[in-house]
Write a protein that holds these residues in place. Sequence first.
Motif, PDB file in Angstrom:
ATOM      1  N   LEU A  26       0.772  -1.203   0.069  1.00 57.96           N
ATOM      2  CA  LEU A  26      -0.136  -0.051   0.191  1.00 57.96           C
ATOM      3  C   LEU A  26       0.718   1.264   0.015  1.00 57.96           C
ATOM      4  N   PHE A  27       2.006   1.327   0.917  1.00 61.21           N
ATOM      5  CA  PHE A  27       2.966   2.530   0.945  1.00 61.21           C
ATOM      6  C   PHE A  27       3.459   2.618  -0.431  1.00 61.21           C
ATOM      7  N   THR A  28       3.442   1.765  -1.430  1.00 60.26           N
ATOM      8  CA  THR A  28       3.996   1.997  -2.664  1.00 60.26           C
ATOM      9  C   THR A  28       3.170   2.612  -3.673  1.00 60.26           C
ATOM     10  N   LEU A  29       1.996   2.754  -3.320  1.00 59.34           N
ATOM     11  CA  LEU A  29       0.979   3.568  -4.351  1.00 59.34           C
ATOM     12  C   LEU A  29       1.418   5.170  -4.063  1.00 59.34           C
ATOM     13  N   PRO A  30       0.699   5.692  -4.980  1.00 62.78           N
ATOM     14  CA  PRO A  30       1.139   7.112  -4.723  1.00 62.78           C
ATOM     15  C   PRO A  30       0.318   8.092  -3.586  1.00 62.78           C
ATOM     16  N   ASP A  31       0.994   8.892  -3.077  1.00 63.73           N
ATOM     17  CA  ASP A  31       0.886   9.604  -1.843  1.00 63.73           C
ATOM     18  C   ASP A  31      -0.694  10.231  -1.993  1.00 63.73           C
TER      19      ASP A  31
END
Length: 209
Positions: free
Chosen positions: A180-185
């Motif tokens: 999830l934290f690899t998705l765009p901010d």
Amino acid sequence: MGNLKVECLTLGVCQTNCYYIHREDSREVIFFDPADKGSFLYETLQEKEFQIKAILLTHGHFDHIWGVEELRERSGAEVYAYEGEEKLCQDPALNVSAAVGRSCGITPDHLFRDGEEFEFAGIRGRVIATPGHTGGSCCYYFEEDQILISGDTLFQESVGRTDFPTGSMSALVRSVKEKLFTLPDETRVYPGHGMMTTIGYEKENNAFV
């Protein structure tokens, strides 16, 4: 950005967020996690002239599936879940419905694979397997609109509990960080309970991960 609209009904003993999404110019929707009172959910959408094209589950806990059978029957829509969650959906002991006094087991019509892409109601999305809250928890990502339906994997400044059957905190933290934290901010996160957040905000403020 696309023109995807996210609407929410919050109901049930756990105040579960039941989302439905649709294009701005369409009355066809994808429905997520019918928490309870499937007939009420169906009638509420009928009043707004919405037609449910698919029912997608983020996981199989009782407070996300109690309304499935009624909504499936009334709407004619088929139910989809991640393949790793099939047994929990079916087993009242695993999905905790037996422990809370209202046993429920449901069988999805279709099982997704991790990374599988789908399209319903003119909306394209992708399945992200995020084991941890349960062994077969998943999220649904709509890249064009930068929207994530996160179920009980990621909350605003929190994560889902892992003390129920098949849960694992180490797996959950790994799922959030690696998937999830690899998705765009800017990605807007719509969780199974509580308020909407963003990936960027959680990367800065979520003490659990």
